[in-house]
Write a protein that holds these residues in place. Structure first.
Motif, PDB file in Angstrom:
ATOM      1  N   ALA A  40       0.855  -1.199   0.000  1.00  0.00           N
ATOM      2  CA  ALA A  40       0.000   0.000   0.000  1.00  0.00           C
ATOM      3  C   ALA A  40       0.887   1.245   0.000  1.00  0.00           C
ATOM      4  CB  ALA A  40      -0.910  -0.016   1.227  1.00  0.00           C
ATOM      5  N   GLN A  41       1.922   1.234   0.845  1.00  0.00           N
ATOM      6  CA  GLN A  41       2.857   2.364   0.880  1.00  0.00           C
ATOM      7  C   GLN A  41       3.614   2.467  -0.441  1.00  0.00           C
ATOM      8  OE1 GLN A  41       3.640   4.838   3.183  1.00  0.00           O
ATOM      9  NE2 GLN A  41       5.063   5.605   1.630  1.00  0.00           N
ATOM     10  N   LEU A  42       4.090   1.324  -0.931  1.00  0.00           N
ATOM     11  CA  LEU A  42       4.890   1.342  -2.163  1.00  0.00           C
ATOM     12  C   LEU A  42       4.064   1.790  -3.367  1.00  0.00           C
ATOM     13  CD1 LEU A  42       7.076  -1.880  -1.687  1.00  0.00           C
ATOM     14  CD2 LEU A  42       7.824   0.518  -1.568  1.00  0.00           C
ATOM     15  N   GLU A  43       2.770   1.480  -3.365  1.00  0.00           N
ATOM     16  CA  GLU A  43       1.947   1.930  -4.492  1.00  0.00           C
ATOM     17  C   GLU A  43       1.878   3.457  -4.499  1.00  0.00           C
ATOM     18  OE1 GLU A  43      -2.390   1.547  -6.714  1.00  0.00           O
ATOM     19  OE2 GLU A  43      -1.950   0.219  -4.997  1.00  0.00           O
ATOM     20  N   ARG A  44       1.758   4.046  -3.314  1.00  0.00           N
ATOM     21  CA  ARG A  44       1.741   5.521  -3.239  1.00  0.00           C
ATOM     22  C   ARG A  44       3.084   6.073  -3.725  1.00  0.00           C
ATOM     23  NH1 ARG A  44       1.244   9.688   1.906  1.00  0.00           N
ATOM     24  NH2 ARG A  44       0.995  11.537   0.576  1.00  0.00           N
ATOM     25  N   PRO A  73      10.515   0.137   2.771  1.00  0.00           N
ATOM     26  CA  PRO A  73      10.533   1.161   3.823  1.00  0.00           C
ATOM     27  C   PRO A  73       9.850   0.654   5.092  1.00  0.00           C
ATOM     28  CG  PRO A  73       8.857   1.678   2.196  1.00  0.00           C
ATOM     29  CD  PRO A  73       9.548   0.432   1.723  1.00  0.00           C
ATOM     30  N   VAL A  74      10.522   0.806   6.232  1.00  0.00           N
ATOM     31  CA  VAL A  74       9.955   0.301   7.487  1.00  0.00           C
ATOM     32  C   VAL A  74      10.038   1.259   8.659  1.00  0.00           C
ATOM     33  CG1 VAL A  74      10.450  -2.131   6.961  1.00  0.00           C
ATOM     34  CG2 VAL A  74      12.149  -0.754   8.147  1.00  0.00           C
ATOM     35  N   SER A  75      10.872   2.318   8.588  1.00  0.00           N
ATOM     36  CA  SER A  75      11.139   3.085   9.801  1.00  0.00           C
ATOM     37  C   SER A  75      10.573   4.499   9.791  1.00  0.00           C
ATOM     38  CB  SER A  75      12.661   3.176  10.033  1.00  0.00           C
ATOM     39  OG  SER A  75      12.915   3.971  11.185  1.00  0.00           O
ATOM     40  N   PRO A  76       9.577   4.788  10.620  1.00  0.00           N
ATOM     41  CA  PRO A  76       9.031   6.153  10.686  1.00  0.00           C
ATOM     42  C   PRO A  76       9.959   7.147  11.376  1.00  0.00           C
ATOM     43  CG  PRO A  76       7.458   4.528  11.519  1.00  0.00           C
ATOM     44  CD  PRO A  76       8.802   3.844  11.426  1.00  0.00           C
ATOM     45  N   ILE A 102       9.759  25.311   3.713  1.00  0.00           N
ATOM     46  CA  ILE A 102       9.521  24.483   2.520  1.00  0.00           C
ATOM     47  C   ILE A 102       8.875  23.176   2.957  1.00  0.00           C
ATOM     48  CG2 ILE A 102      11.402  25.371   1.081  1.00  0.00           C
ATOM     49  CD1 ILE A 102      12.995  22.850   1.952  1.00  0.00           C
ATOM     50  N   ARG A 103       8.224  22.510   1.980  1.00  0.00           N
ATOM     51  CA  ARG A 103       7.591  21.219   2.305  1.00  0.00           C
ATOM     52  C   ARG A 103       8.528  20.089   1.911  1.00  0.00           C
ATOM     53  NH1 ARG A 103       2.757  20.367  -0.820  1.00  0.00           N
ATOM     54  NH2 ARG A 103       2.819  18.406   0.300  1.00  0.00           N
ATOM     55  N   SER A 104       8.449  18.941   2.615  1.00  0.00           N
ATOM     56  CA  SER A 104       9.237  17.780   2.196  1.00  0.00           C
ATOM     57  C   SER A 104       8.617  17.225   0.910  1.00  0.00           C
ATOM     58  CB  SER A 104       9.236  16.712   3.288  1.00  0.00           C
ATOM     59  OG  SER A 104       7.910  16.286   3.549  1.00  0.00           O
ATOM     60  N   ALA A 105       9.449  16.594   0.080  1.00  0.00           N
ATOM     61  CA  ALA A 105       8.976  16.096  -1.214  1.00  0.00           C
ATOM     62  C   ALA A 105       8.061  14.887  -1.041  1.00  0.00           C
ATOM     63  CB  ALA A 105      10.193  15.718  -2.057  1.00  0.00           C
ATOM     64  N   GLN A 106       8.229  14.169   0.073  1.00  0.00           N
ATOM     65  CA  GLN A 106       7.423  12.980   0.325  1.00  0.00           C
ATOM     66  C   GLN A 106       6.907  13.014   1.768  1.00  0.00           C
ATOM     67  OE1 GLN A 106       9.893   9.604  -0.568  1.00  0.00           O
ATOM     68  NE2 GLN A 106      10.404  10.347  -2.619  1.00  0.00           N
ATOM     69  N   GLU A 107       5.863  12.206   2.043  1.00  0.00           N
ATOM     70  CA  GLU A 107       5.362  12.121   3.423  1.00  0.00           C
ATOM     71  C   GLU A 107       6.013  10.915   4.100  1.00  0.00           C
ATOM     72  OE1 GLU A 107       1.179  11.339   5.745  1.00  0.00           O
ATOM     73  OE2 GLU A 107       1.071  12.211   3.727  1.00  0.00           O
ATOM     74  N   ARG A 108       6.544  11.135   5.305  1.00  0.00           N
ATOM     75  CA  ARG A 108       7.238  10.064   6.025  1.00  0.00           C
ATOM     76  C   ARG A 108       6.290   8.897   6.273  1.00  0.00           C
ATOM     77  NH1 ARG A 108      11.321  10.424   9.963  1.00  0.00           N
ATOM     78  NH2 ARG A 108      12.356  11.875   8.551  1.00  0.00           N
ATOM     79  N   VAL A 109       6.781   7.648   6.068  1.00  0.00           N
ATOM     80  CA  VAL A 109       5.939   6.480   6.312  1.00  0.00           C
ATOM     81  C   VAL A 109       5.488   6.480   7.769  1.00  0.00           C
ATOM     82  CG1 VAL A 109       7.068   5.061   4.550  1.00  0.00           C
ATOM     83  CG2 VAL A 109       7.865   4.954   6.924  1.00  0.00           C
ATOM     84  N   GLY A 157      12.433   7.138   7.770  1.00  0.00           N
ATOM     85  CA  GLY A 157      13.498   7.705   8.609  1.00  0.00           C
ATOM     86  C   GLY A 157      14.735   6.831   8.528  1.00  0.00           C
ATOM     87  N   GLU A 158      15.366   6.587   9.665  1.00  0.00           N
ATOM     88  CA  GLU A 158      16.592   5.793   9.690  1.00  0.00           C
ATOM     89  C   GLU A 158      16.287   4.338  10.014  1.00  0.00           C
ATOM     90  OE1 GLU A 158      19.792   3.832   9.590  1.00  0.00           O
ATOM     91  OE2 GLU A 158      19.703   5.874   8.749  1.00  0.00           O
ATOM     92  N   PRO A 159      16.538   3.389   9.098  1.00  0.00           N
ATOM     93  CA  PRO A 159      16.201   1.972   9.358  1.00  0.00           C
ATOM     94  C   PRO A 159      16.921   1.351  10.558  1.00  0.00           C
ATOM     95  CG  PRO A 159      17.448   2.231   7.313  1.00  0.00           C
ATOM     96  CD  PRO A 159      17.050   3.592   7.742  1.00  0.00           C
ATOM     97  N   LEU A 160      18.101   1.860  10.924  1.00  0.00           N
ATOM     98  CA  LEU A 160      18.791   1.261  12.074  1.00  0.00           C
ATOM     99  C   LEU A 160      17.991   1.436  13.365  1.00  0.00           C
ATOM    100  CD1 LEU A 160      22.553   2.091  11.374  1.00  0.00           C
ATOM    101  CD2 LEU A 160      21.392  -0.119  11.164  1.00  0.00           C
ATOM    102  N   LEU A 161      17.069   2.389  13.379  1.00  0.00           N
ATOM    103  CA  LEU A 161      16.210   2.548  14.561  1.00  0.00           C
ATOM    104  C   LEU A 161      15.174   1.438  14.639  1.00  0.00           C
ATOM    105  CD1 LEU A 161      15.647   6.427  14.546  1.00  0.00           C
ATOM    106  CD2 LEU A 161      17.192   5.103  15.991  1.00  0.00           C
ATOM    107  N   ALA A 162      15.038   0.657  13.548  1.00  0.00           N
ATOM    108  CA  ALA A 162      14.108  -0.490  13.543  1.00  0.00           C
ATOM    109  C   ALA A 162      14.890  -1.794  13.395  1.00  0.00           C
ATOM    110  CB  ALA A 162      13.118  -0.325  12.390  1.00  0.00           C
TER     111      ALA A 162
END
Ligand code: SF4
Length: 420
Positions: A161-165, A188-191, A210-217, A250-255
């Protein structure tokens, strides 16, 4: 002997149309503003985005004197830049004077543009080519069919669902590859993140303007969702890659504990392909848990090999540049394929002080590949954070020549390669 050249300044009218300014030599910013050298420009690559820089007057030179183009035929005009397609690296910044009230620029990799031989040219170099990163491998109809097929295969998957977006809305190639079952596929797994990068594409500070180009998962896919999708992707094609650490997260090492469980589950089902991690590598101990689980390849993002310049951009929380270096050393000691995702910016990357530090880092830790990523950020915001160079920058073209001559065995390019 000054090189006789025929490269003229360009500007944009309020309707967005771009004109050249006959008789006005183009200017560029290499960390210091100066007259452009036509030999540093190539015809504007197909797939480039032409950008108007609001509230900014283009600079040119007339008989060696600097001219600021604020108006044309009685109307306010603006400077122009290009955002380059994948596989190219920007070599020079646009030169402009910001007018009072000029808004911060959104997150693009602004490359200098000028007029030559009757066509627009850009300060760029072709730095890599890989079929699965080319537009022809991402045709819209094929993508639609692939999305339908994968969604039917994994109907309840939060991950898809996330990847389709990401595939449809952000046009992300690693998300599209996940559906097309080719090349490098995103997981993508880490918010959360332990850095606050000035140019973060998934989360910008409220006061950034400015706005970020994408919305964080926000959603974290389950181990089963990850493992079943990844196994199918890795088994589908030789050299396939699944990669944790994407632009939308975000940073995957946090997950790490969650990702480690997923890696073990994947490897219990298939030995094919490459399990890869894109990371700021600020947590070597968390990285160790992924390596123990079976991680094979690591790409470390950095903008500088100077701790102060690194901190000025990444604004790390709870780690420092020495931790990043420790992670590189650990991954090399454990036999991983290690690459750097170098966020390049003229006036910083090719600053002799930066090159000395980068030289020392690569001599101490000779990585397999250096990927040159054009940094997507407002150049003035970046220079405000890091400062303009004290010494004359050598130029990005000279930087590439230096890299090839100094580190002939180190791959230079833009795309991660898989193995197995
Ligand atoms: S490390 Fe990545 S997710 Fe974290 S702030 Fe930087 S760009 Fe954003």
């Amino acid at each position: 002997m000054k090189h006789k050249q025929d490269i003229t300044a360009v500007f944009a009218r309020p309707d967005g149309s771009v004109l050249d300014y006959p008789g006005l030599e183009a200017a560029v910013d290499r960390g210091r503003v100066g007259i452009a050298d036509a030999r540093e420009f190539i015809p504007l690559p197909q797939g480039s985005l032409l950008l108007t820089l609001p509230g900014r007057s283009a600079i040119g030179f007339a008989h060696g004197s600097r001219v600021s183009i604020a108006e044309f035929e009685g109307g306010a005009v603006n400077a122009v830049a290009a955002a380059l397609p994948l596989g190219y690296t920007r070599t020079l910044l646009p030169a402009y004077d910001a007018r009072p009230g000029a808004p911060p620029l959104p997150l693009y990799g602004y490359a200098a543009v000028a007029w030559r031989d009757g066509a627009l040219h850009a300060a760029a170099l072709r730095t890599d080519h890989l079929e699965t990163w080319s537009p022809s491998a991402h045709a819209a109809q094929a993508l639609d069919r692939a999305i339908a097929a994968r969604r039917a295969e994994f109907p309840a998957s939060l991950l898809l669902a996330q990847l389709e977006r990401c595939a449809r809305e952000y046009g992300c190639y690693t998300a599209q590859n996940a559906f097309l079952r080719q090349g490098e596929a995103a997981i993508p797994v880490s918010p959360a993140c332990n850095a606050r990068c000035i140019g973060c594409i998934s989360e910008q500070e409220p006061d950034a303007g400015i706005r970020s180009a994408q919305e964080r998962v926000r959603a974290v896919p389950s181990v089963e969702e990850i493992a079943s999708f990844a196994t199918a992707h890795l088994d589908a094609q030789r050299g396939a890659i699944v990669s944790f650490g994407q632009g939308c997260e975000g940073e995957p090492l946090l997950a790490a504990p969650h990702i480690a469980r997923a890696i073990r589950e994947i490897r219990s089902r298939t030995t094919a392909g490459t399990i890869h991690l894109n990371s700021n590598a600020g947590l070597p101990r968390a990285l160790q848990t992924l390596i123990d689980a079976g991680l094979q390849s690591l790409r470390v993002s950095l903008n500088s090999a100077r701790p102060q310049a690194y901190a000025a951009y990444y604004r790390p929380r709870g780690y420092g540049f020495e931790d990043v270096v420790a992670s590189i050393a650990l991954a090399q000691a454990r036999g991983l394929s290690v690459s750097l995702n170098l966020l390049t910016h003229p006036g910083v990357t090719d600053d002799p002080d930066e090159m000395d530090a980068f030289n020392a880092l690569l001599r101490a830790h000779p990585v397999d590949m250096v990927q040159t990523r054009t940094l997507n950020v407002d150049p003035e915001v970046y220079f405000a954070a890091l400062g303009r160079p004290n010494r004359e920058p050598v130029g990005m073209r000279a930087w590439f020549k230096w890299m090839r001559e100094t580190f002939p065995h180190m791959r230079l390019g833009n795309f991660t390669r898989g193995f197995g």
